[in-house]
Design a protein around this motif. Structure first.
Motif, PDB file in Angstrom:
ATOM      1  N   GLN A  78       0.832  -1.202   0.000  1.00 37.17           N
ATOM      2  CA  GLN A  78       0.000   0.000   0.000  1.00 37.17           C
ATOM      3  C   GLN A  78       0.873   1.262   0.000  1.00 37.17           C
ATOM      4  O   GLN A  78       1.710   1.443   0.882  1.00 37.17           O
ATOM      5  CB  GLN A  78      -0.928   0.006   1.218  1.00 37.17           C
ATOM      6  CG  GLN A  78      -1.982  -1.095   1.162  1.00 37.17           C
ATOM      7  CD  GLN A  78      -2.917  -1.061   2.347  1.00 37.17           C
ATOM      8  OE1 GLN A  78      -2.651  -0.369   3.321  1.00 37.17           O
ATOM      9  NE2 GLN A  78      -4.002  -1.804   2.267  1.00 37.17           N
ATOM     10  N   LYS A  79       0.639   2.091  -0.995  1.00 35.60           N
ATOM     11  CA  LYS A  79       1.392   3.332  -1.121  1.00 35.60           C
ATOM     12  C   LYS A  79       0.837   4.385  -0.168  1.00 35.60           C
ATOM     13  O   LYS A  79      -0.379   4.498   0.015  1.00 35.60           O
ATOM     14  CB  LYS A  79       1.320   3.860  -2.563  1.00 35.60           C
ATOM     15  CG  LYS A  79       2.090   5.156  -2.824  1.00 35.60           C
ATOM     16  CD  LYS A  79       1.934   5.584  -4.267  1.00 35.60           C
ATOM     17  CE  LYS A  79       2.732   6.858  -4.566  1.00 35.60           C
ATOM     18  NZ  LYS A  79       2.271   8.017  -3.792  1.00 35.60           N
ATOM     19  N   GLY A  80       1.716   5.192   0.426  1.00 36.15           N
ATOM     20  CA  GLY A  80       1.274   6.261   1.297  1.00 36.15           C
ATOM     21  C   GLY A  80       0.583   7.367   0.516  1.00 36.15           C
ATOM     22  O   GLY A  80       0.868   7.589  -0.670  1.00 36.15           O
ATOM     23  N   ARG A  81      -0.305   8.088   1.169  1.00 36.10           N
ATOM     24  CA  ARG A  81      -1.023   9.165   0.503  1.00 36.10           C
ATOM     25  C   ARG A  81      -0.079  10.338   0.224  1.00 36.10           C
ATOM     26  O   ARG A  81       0.753  10.699   1.050  1.00 36.10           O
ATOM     27  CB  ARG A  81      -2.191   9.633   1.375  1.00 36.10           C
ATOM     28  CG  ARG A  81      -3.017  10.767   0.764  1.00 36.10           C
ATOM     29  CD  ARG A  81      -4.261  11.057   1.594  1.00 36.10           C
ATOM     30  NE  ARG A  81      -3.928  11.480   2.933  1.00 36.10           N
ATOM     31  CZ  ARG A  81      -3.579  12.715   3.278  1.00 36.10           C
ATOM     32  NH1 ARG A  81      -3.488  13.655   2.339  1.00 36.10           N
ATOM     33  NH2 ARG A  81      -3.312  13.021   4.534  1.00 36.10           N
ATOM     34  N   ASP A  82      -0.230  10.934  -0.969  1.00 41.19           N
ATOM     35  CA  ASP A  82       0.558  12.119  -1.310  1.00 41.19           C
ATOM     36  C   ASP A  82       0.108  13.305  -0.464  1.00 41.19           C
ATOM     37  O   ASP A  82      -1.084  13.446  -0.139  1.00 41.19           O
ATOM     38  CB  ASP A  82       0.400  12.472  -2.787  1.00 41.19           C
ATOM     39  CG  ASP A  82       1.019  11.432  -3.706  1.00 41.19           C
ATOM     40  OD1 ASP A  82       1.895  10.678  -3.240  1.00 41.19           O
ATOM     41  OD2 ASP A  82       0.628  11.381  -4.894  1.00 41.19           O
ATOM     42  N   GLY A  83       1.051  14.173  -0.119  1.00 37.19           N
ATOM     43  CA  GLY A  83       0.715  15.379   0.623  1.00 37.19           C
ATOM     44  C   GLY A  83      -0.052  16.361  -0.247  1.00 37.19           C
ATOM     45  O   GLY A  83       0.144  16.427  -1.467  1.00 37.19           O
ATOM     46  N   ARG A  84      -0.936  17.138   0.351  1.00 39.31           N
ATOM     47  CA  ARG A  84      -1.722  18.118  -0.403  1.00 39.31           C
ATOM     48  C   ARG A  84      -0.839  19.311  -0.802  1.00 39.31           C
ATOM     49  O   ARG A  84      -0.033  19.799  -0.020  1.00 39.31           O
ATOM     50  CB  ARG A  84      -2.904  18.622   0.435  1.00 39.31           C
ATOM     51  CG  ARG A  84      -3.953  17.553   0.720  1.00 39.31           C
ATOM     52  CD  ARG A  84      -5.170  18.165   1.413  1.00 39.31           C
ATOM     53  NE  ARG A  84      -6.185  17.171   1.702  1.00 39.31           N
ATOM     54  CZ  ARG A  84      -6.237  16.460   2.830  1.00 39.31           C
ATOM     55  NH1 ARG A  84      -5.312  16.663   3.764  1.00 39.31           N
ATOM     56  NH2 ARG A  84      -7.179  15.575   3.026  1.00 39.31           N
ATOM     57  N   ASP A  85      -1.040  19.755  -2.033  1.00 43.73           N
ATOM     58  CA  ASP A  85      -0.339  20.942  -2.508  1.00 43.73           C
ATOM     59  C   ASP A  85      -0.939  22.201  -1.880  1.00 43.73           C
ATOM     60  O   ASP A  85      -2.093  22.210  -1.433  1.00 43.73           O
ATOM     61  CB  ASP A  85      -0.446  21.059  -4.032  1.00 43.73           C
ATOM     62  CG  ASP A  85       0.268  19.937  -4.760  1.00 43.73           C
ATOM     63  OD1 ASP A  85       1.237  19.393  -4.201  1.00 43.73           O
ATOM     64  OD2 ASP A  85      -0.142  19.611  -5.897  1.00 43.73           O
ATOM     65  N   VAL A  86      -0.156  23.275  -1.881  1.00 43.42           N
ATOM     66  CA  VAL A  86      -0.632  24.592  -1.457  1.00 43.42           C
ATOM     67  C   VAL A  86      -0.647  25.491  -2.687  1.00 43.42           C
ATOM     68  O   VAL A  86       0.368  25.621  -3.379  1.00 43.42           O
ATOM     69  CB  VAL A  86       0.269  25.197  -0.363  1.00 43.42           C
ATOM     70  CG1 VAL A  86      -0.064  26.663  -0.142  1.00 43.42           C
ATOM     71  CG2 VAL A  86       0.106  24.417   0.934  1.00 43.42           C
ATOM     72  N   ILE A  87      -1.795  26.088  -2.952  1.00 43.10           N
ATOM     73  CA  ILE A  87      -1.958  26.983  -4.095  1.00 43.10           C
ATOM     74  C   ILE A  87      -2.148  28.405  -3.563  1.00 43.10           C
ATOM     75  O   ILE A  87      -3.099  28.671  -2.818  1.00 43.10           O
ATOM     76  CB  ILE A  87      -3.165  26.587  -4.966  1.00 43.10           C
ATOM     77  CG1 ILE A  87      -3.112  25.095  -5.315  1.00 43.10           C
ATOM     78  CG2 ILE A  87      -3.211  27.450  -6.227  1.00 43.10           C
ATOM     79  CD1 ILE A  87      -1.904  24.704  -6.124  1.00 43.10           C
ATOM     80  N   ILE A  88      -1.249  29.295  -3.932  1.00 41.40           N
ATOM     81  CA  ILE A  88      -1.324  30.694  -3.491  1.00 41.40           C
ATOM     82  C   ILE A  88      -1.838  31.521  -4.659  1.00 41.40           C
ATOM     83  O   ILE A  88      -1.177  31.633  -5.694  1.00 41.40           O
ATOM     84  CB  ILE A  88       0.061  31.214  -3.055  1.00 41.40           C
ATOM     85  CG1 ILE A  88       0.658  30.302  -1.974  1.00 41.40           C
ATOM     86  CG2 ILE A  88      -0.045  32.646  -2.550  1.00 41.40           C
ATOM     87  CD1 ILE A  88       2.104  30.632  -1.638  1.00 41.40           C
ATOM     88  N   ARG A  89      -3.007  32.092  -4.524  1.00 43.55           N
ATOM     89  CA  ARG A  89      -3.594  32.902  -5.597  1.00 43.55           C
ATOM     90  C   ARG A  89      -3.015  34.318  -5.564  1.00 43.55           C
ATOM     91  O   ARG A  89      -2.960  34.937  -4.502  1.00 43.55           O
ATOM     92  CB  ARG A  89      -5.112  32.935  -5.472  1.00 43.55           C
ATOM     93  CG  ARG A  89      -5.762  31.563  -5.628  1.00 43.55           C
ATOM     94  CD  ARG A  89      -7.275  31.631  -5.640  1.00 43.55           C
ATOM     95  NE  ARG A  89      -7.782  32.307  -4.453  1.00 43.55           N
ATOM     96  CZ  ARG A  89      -8.516  33.409  -4.480  1.00 43.55           C
ATOM     97  NH1 ARG A  89      -8.827  33.983  -5.634  1.00 43.55           N
ATOM     98  NH2 ARG A  89      -8.948  33.956  -3.362  1.00 43.55           N
ATOM     99  N   VAL A  90      -2.580  34.786  -6.723  1.00 47.94           N
ATOM    100  CA  VAL A  90      -1.959  36.108  -6.826  1.00 47.94           C
ATOM    101  C   VAL A  90      -2.514  36.836  -8.046  1.00 47.94           C
ATOM    102  O   VAL A  90      -3.031  36.214  -8.974  1.00 47.94           O
ATOM    103  CB  VAL A  90      -0.422  36.004  -6.943  1.00 47.94           C
ATOM    104  CG1 VAL A  90       0.178  35.430  -5.673  1.00 47.94           C
ATOM    105  CG2 VAL A  90      -0.026  35.167  -8.153  1.00 47.94           C
TER     106      VAL A  90
END
Length: 342
Positions: A78-90
């Protein structure tokens, strides 16, 4: 809303999750073998262009942006879950630099465009990945790769088709208020305009362009005098520069040359942009003397400089000005498309 065009933030991408060391233990599989799953990738940090924003104000009060770490792998492959990305709106026109070195990472110019600031670490491989004919039971796995932490300086350079260039009290704010829905502060004292103002100018029914009213430039602005130094950078993004000088000034040509000199001292490339001149406050000249005054100034000014005598208060010459600017914008866009790709 306060206009903020410069801010420094800290971003950190997520660490990759560690791979697992595990073996199968199933009733009817006597020699199960390795079954350690891979770790998940760490989350990354991105900038994303948002056409509905026009200031970096939100980032002044939210300076830390950390992505999620990847989760470790586990048994049963079982593969570990990928970390969530952070999206900075500019806002569009935002340039990102490494704070310590000044190195430009990139710039956000289109809606939805993403710019990677910090890439997440890769997840480590589990021991199942290392199984081979000569190594049937590997008892080791990879740790996840570390993420990145950076200090990023964001600088906003407004995207506008036409930029107004002039001395304080030249009538720039009155002009943009007369030909667009922008409502800048208008008063009879220097530096009424303390921050850029954008307005949408409509030409006829189906054509439009964006005009920017910038704080007035004074002589020595490129050296930090007045407010010009901080806002001269916004002129770099304008396709056409509209110089604004009151027609009642005795020294129109010297004022025009002073403004040109300040632009050149800041960035010589600004002189390559198409230019036009709006002679404002025409209503202050008696109607009988207007033609003579306009003809005298046109003979004095460069022959290739489009000149538009206007009165924003009396709404004189505004339609001619808008049509002329539209034609210059179209010519500038065609010339840009004709340029060979870098």
């Amino acid at each position: 809303m306060k206009f903020v065009d410069y801010v420094t933030i800290t971003v950190r991408s997520g660490h990759g999750g560690a791979g697992a060391v595990a073996f199968r233990r199933e009733k009817y599989i006597p020699k199960g073998g390795p079954a350690g799953g891979d770790g998940g990738d760490g989350g990354s940090v991105y900038l994303e262009g948002d056409p509905h924003l026009y200031t970096l104000l939100d980032l002044r009060y939210n300076r830390h942006h950390f992505a999620e770490n990847g989760q470790p792998g586990s048994g049963k492959n079982q593969k570990g879950r990928d970390g969530r990305d952070v999206i900075i709106r500019v806002p569009l026109g935002t340039v990102a630099r490494i704070t310590e070195t000044g190195e430009v990472i990139g710039e956000v110019l289109r809606p939805g465009q993403r710019l990677l600031l910090a890439k997440g670490g890769r997840g480590g491989k589990g021991n199942a990945f290392f199984r081979s004919p000569t190594n049937q039971t590997p008892r080791y796995a990879q740790p996840g790769e570390p993420g990145e932490e950076k200090h990023i300086t964001l600088e906003l350079k407004l995207l506008a088709d036409v930029g107004l260039v002039g001395l304080p009290n030249a009538g720039k704010s009155t002009l943009i208020a007369s030909i667009s829905a922008a409502r800048p502060k208008i008063a009879d004292y220097p530096f009424t305009t303390l921050e850029p103002v954008l307005g949408m100018v409509y030409v006829g029914e189906f054509r439009s362009f964006v005009m920017a009213d910038l704080p007035g430039i004074i002589e020595g602005a490129h050296e930090g005098r007045g407010l010009g130094l901080r806002f001269l950078k916004h002129i770099e993004r304008n396709a056409v520069l509209l110089f604004v000088i009151p027609i009642v000034e005795e020294a129109v040509l010297p004022i025009y040359n002073t403004l040109l000199a300040e632009l050149e001292a800041f960035n010589p490339a600004l002189l390559e942009k198409p230019r036009a001149l709006a002679l404002t406050k025409l209503d202050l000249i008696p109607e009988a003397a207007r033609e003579e005054r306009i003809a005298a100034l046109q003979a004095e000014l460069p022959a290739d400089l489009p000149v538009y005598p206007v009165s924003a208060v009396a709404h004189i010459g505004l339609e001619t000005l808008k049509e002329g600017l539209w034609r210059q914008l179209q010519a500038a866009r065609m010339a840009h498309l004709a340029e060979p790709a870098a």
